[in-house]
Motif scaffolding. Structure first.
Motif, PDB file in Angstrom:
ATOM      1  N   LYS A  46       1.191  -1.501  -0.230  1.00 10.70           N
ATOM      2  CA  LYS A  46      -0.292  -0.199   0.064  1.00 10.70           C
ATOM      3  C   LYS A  46       0.134   1.332   0.138  1.00 10.70           C
ATOM      4  O   LYS A  46       1.879   1.414   0.153  1.00 10.70           O
ATOM      5  N   SER A  47       0.078   2.142  -0.182  1.00  9.87           N
ATOM      6  CA  SER A  47       1.012   3.484  -0.008  1.00  9.87           C
ATOM      7  C   SER A  47       1.855   3.972   1.105  1.00  9.87           C
ATOM      8  O   SER A  47       0.972   3.565   2.597  1.00  9.87           O
ATOM      9  N   GLY A  48       2.969   4.066   0.607  1.00  6.01           N
ATOM     10  CA  GLY A  48       3.490   4.424   2.028  1.00  6.01           C
ATOM     11  C   GLY A  48       4.279   3.035   2.320  1.00  6.01           C
ATOM     12  O   GLY A  48       5.728   3.170   3.472  1.00  6.01           O
ATOM     13  N   GLY A  49       4.105   1.975   1.871  1.00  4.06           N
ATOM     14  CA  GLY A  49       4.811   0.800   2.485  1.00  4.06           C
ATOM     15  C   GLY A  49       5.901   0.136   1.772  1.00  4.06           C
ATOM     16  O   GLY A  49       5.971   1.068  -0.116  1.00  4.06           O
ATOM     17  N   THR A  50       7.012  -0.495   1.684  1.00  6.11           N
ATOM     18  CA  THR A  50       8.126  -0.901   1.073  1.00  6.11           C
ATOM     19  C   THR A  50       8.508  -2.338   1.286  1.00  6.11           C
ATOM     20  O   THR A  50       8.241  -2.734   2.340  1.00  6.11           O
ATOM     21  N   LEU A  51       8.683  -3.132   0.268  1.00  8.80           N
ATOM     22  CA  LEU A  51       8.982  -4.588   0.520  1.00  8.80           C
ATOM     23  C   LEU A  51      10.478  -4.611  -0.456  1.00  8.80           C
ATOM     24  O   LEU A  51      10.246  -4.107  -1.697  1.00  8.80           O
ATOM     25  N   LYS A  52      11.134  -4.310   1.003  1.00 15.18           N
ATOM     26  CA  LYS A  52      12.983  -4.753  -0.012  1.00 15.18           C
ATOM     27  C   LYS A  52      13.134  -5.877   0.106  1.00 15.18           C
ATOM     28  O   LYS A  52      12.814  -6.818   0.500  1.00 15.18           O
ATOM     29  N   ASP A  53      14.333  -6.444  -0.974  1.00 14.74           N
ATOM     30  CA  ASP A  53      15.016  -7.469  -0.423  1.00 14.74           C
ATOM     31  C   ASP A  53      14.536  -8.823  -0.439  1.00 14.74           C
ATOM     32  O   ASP A  53      14.543  -9.589   0.439  1.00 14.74           O
ATOM     33  N   THR A  54      13.330  -9.352  -1.057  1.00 15.12           N
ATOM     34  CA  THR A  54      12.521 -10.998  -0.488  1.00 15.12           C
ATOM     35  C   THR A  54      12.086 -11.387  -1.639  1.00 15.12           C
ATOM     36  O   THR A  54      12.525 -10.764  -2.972  1.00 15.12           O
ATOM     37  N   SER A  55      12.205 -12.366  -1.880  1.00  9.24           N
ATOM     38  CA  SER A  55      12.300 -12.905  -3.276  1.00  9.24           C
ATOM     39  C   SER A  55      10.585 -14.051  -3.444  1.00  9.24           C
ATOM     40  O   SER A  55      10.352 -14.424  -1.862  1.00  9.24           O
ATOM     41  N   LEU A  56       9.738 -13.941  -4.460  1.00  8.93           N
ATOM     42  CA  LEU A  56       9.165 -14.426  -4.368  1.00  8.93           C
ATOM     43  C   LEU A  56       9.004 -15.130  -5.827  1.00  8.93           C
ATOM     44  O   LEU A  56       9.254 -14.531  -6.882  1.00  8.93           O
ATOM     45  N   VAL A  57       8.118 -15.910  -5.772  1.00 12.77           N
ATOM     46  CA  VAL A  57       8.450 -17.237  -6.460  1.00 12.77           C
ATOM     47  C   VAL A  57       6.962 -17.517  -7.336  1.00 12.77           C
ATOM     48  O   VAL A  57       5.804 -17.916  -6.445  1.00 12.77           O
ATOM     49  N   ASN A  58       6.429 -17.786  -8.931  1.00 16.52           N
ATOM     50  CA  ASN A  58       4.644 -18.341  -9.100  1.00 16.52           C
ATOM     51  C   ASN A  58       3.912 -17.186  -8.126  1.00 16.52           C
ATOM     52  O   ASN A  58       2.751 -17.795  -7.754  1.00 16.52           O
ATOM     53  N   GLY A  59       4.389 -16.058  -7.703  1.00 12.55           N
ATOM     54  CA  GLY A  59       3.145 -15.466  -7.268  1.00 12.55           C
ATOM     55  C   GLY A  59       2.273 -14.017  -7.759  1.00 12.55           C
ATOM     56  O   GLY A  59       2.777 -14.107  -9.153  1.00 12.55           O
ATOM     57  N   THR A  60       2.801 -13.071  -6.851  1.00 12.37           N
ATOM     58  CA  THR A  60       1.330 -12.284  -7.168  1.00 12.37           C
ATOM     59  C   THR A  60       2.689 -10.807  -6.351  1.00 12.37           C
ATOM     60  O   THR A  60       1.919 -11.202  -4.940  1.00 12.37           O
ATOM     61  N   ASN A  96       8.725 -22.677 -14.528  1.00 11.84           N
ATOM     62  CA  ASN A  96       7.751 -21.762 -14.094  1.00 11.84           C
ATOM     63  C   ASN A  96       7.485 -21.721 -15.166  1.00 11.84           C
ATOM     64  O   ASN A  96       7.596 -21.342 -16.085  1.00 11.84           O
ATOM     65  N   SER A  97       6.079 -20.931 -15.153  1.00 11.93           N
ATOM     66  CA  SER A  97       5.055 -20.165 -16.493  1.00 11.93           C
ATOM     67  C   SER A  97       5.633 -18.931 -16.685  1.00 11.93           C
ATOM     68  O   SER A  97       6.003 -17.550 -15.506  1.00 11.93           O
ATOM     69  N   VAL A  98       5.760 -18.463 -17.231  1.00 12.35           N
ATOM     70  CA  VAL A  98       6.270 -16.779 -18.033  1.00 12.35           C
ATOM     71  C   VAL A  98       5.369 -16.299 -17.666  1.00 12.35           C
ATOM     72  O   VAL A  98       4.080 -16.201 -17.778  1.00 12.35           O
ATOM     73  N   LYS A  99       5.684 -14.764 -16.581  1.00 16.32           N
ATOM     74  CA  LYS A  99       4.124 -14.375 -15.684  1.00 16.32           C
ATOM     75  C   LYS A  99       4.741 -12.680 -16.491  1.00 16.32           C
ATOM     76  O   LYS A  99       6.049 -12.120 -16.940  1.00 16.32           O
ATOM     77  N   TYR A 100       4.024 -11.783 -16.314  1.00 16.90           N
ATOM     78  CA  TYR A 100       4.506 -10.208 -16.945  1.00 16.90           C
ATOM     79  C   TYR A 100       4.214  -9.629 -16.022  1.00 16.90           C
ATOM     80  O   TYR A 100       3.671  -9.648 -15.063  1.00 16.90           O
ATOM     81  N   VAL A 101       4.825  -8.269 -15.976  1.00 16.05           N
ATOM     82  CA  VAL A 101       5.513  -7.087 -14.936  1.00 16.05           C
ATOM     83  C   VAL A 101       4.333  -6.530 -15.836  1.00 16.05           C
ATOM     84  O   VAL A 101       4.694  -5.662 -17.005  1.00 16.05           O
ATOM     85  N   TYR A 102       3.672  -5.685 -15.247  1.00 18.81           N
ATOM     86  CA  TYR A 102       2.563  -4.563 -15.741  1.00 18.81           C
ATOM     87  C   TYR A 102       2.896  -3.039 -14.661  1.00 18.81           C
ATOM     88  O   TYR A 102       3.085  -3.317 -13.433  1.00 18.81           O
ATOM     89  N   VAL A 103       3.402  -2.053 -15.943  1.00 16.55           N
ATOM     90  CA  VAL A 103       4.087  -0.906 -14.954  1.00 16.55           C
ATOM     91  C   VAL A 103       2.854   0.397 -16.454  1.00 16.55           C
ATOM     92  O   VAL A 103       2.897   1.053 -16.953  1.00 16.55           O
ATOM     93  N   TYR A 104       2.034   0.775 -14.927  1.00 15.67           N
ATOM     94  CA  TYR A 104       0.839   1.945 -15.430  1.00 15.67           C
ATOM     95  C   TYR A 104       1.597   2.925 -15.723  1.00 15.67           C
ATOM     96  O   TYR A 104       2.467   3.394 -14.997  1.00 15.67           O
TER      97      TYR A 104
END
Length: 144
Positions: A64-78, A116-124
């Motif tokens: 959310k606004s003002g939150g930070t996700l850092k140095d994290t590893s995500l696999v097959n997620g959203t 792993n299946s190919v996923k997309y990154v969407y930058v609006y």
């Protein structure tokens, strides 16, 4: 000696305490200190919270606004990054990611490993991608 991390499963929110520490809340349960995520977790990172150093698979992370996700590893997620959210130096392997207007991705890695299946990154429009590392099967879609 480091604290043994508490493993979180289910749905959690990362919030910030009055003294600036990040804690994790699910219903009436509050966890402070080191955490690990089970696979399939939904984690919402709230304003002022900094979530760092996690490893998880098939999970959904909402920053959310003002939150930070850092140095994290995500696999097959959203990953959802709202306006005002920061994603910094994360490893996103076969992750569908949405960077909404006003969100920032800095030094994130986007890729897909074998099996792993190919996923997309969407930058609006209005979202920012600074120094991304896009390799082996990583796709970024820019929306006007």
């Amino acid at each position: 000696m480091a604290d043994t991390p508490t493993t979180l499963s289910g749905t959690w929110s990362a919030t910030v305490t009055a003294d600036g520490q990040t804690e994790y809340v699910s219903g009436s349960t509050v966890v402070s200190g080191a955490v690990a995520l089970a696979n399939g977790v939904t984690l919402t990172v709230g304003s002022g919270a900094v979530v760092s150093g996690l490893r998880t698979s098939a999970s959904t992370v909402i920053v959310k606004s003002g939150g930070t996700l850092k140095d994290t590893s995500l696999v097959n997620g959203t990953l959802y990054a709202s306006s005002g959210a920061i994603s910094d130096e994360n490893s996103l392997n076969s992750v569908t990611a949405y960077f909404l207007s006003g969100s920032v991705s800095e030094n994130d890695s986007f890729y897909t490993t074998s099996g792993n299946s190919v996923k997309y990154v969407y930058v609006y429009s209005g979202g920012a991608l600074y120094s991304p590392v896009i390799s082996s099967g990583g796709f970024v879609y820019l929306s006007a």
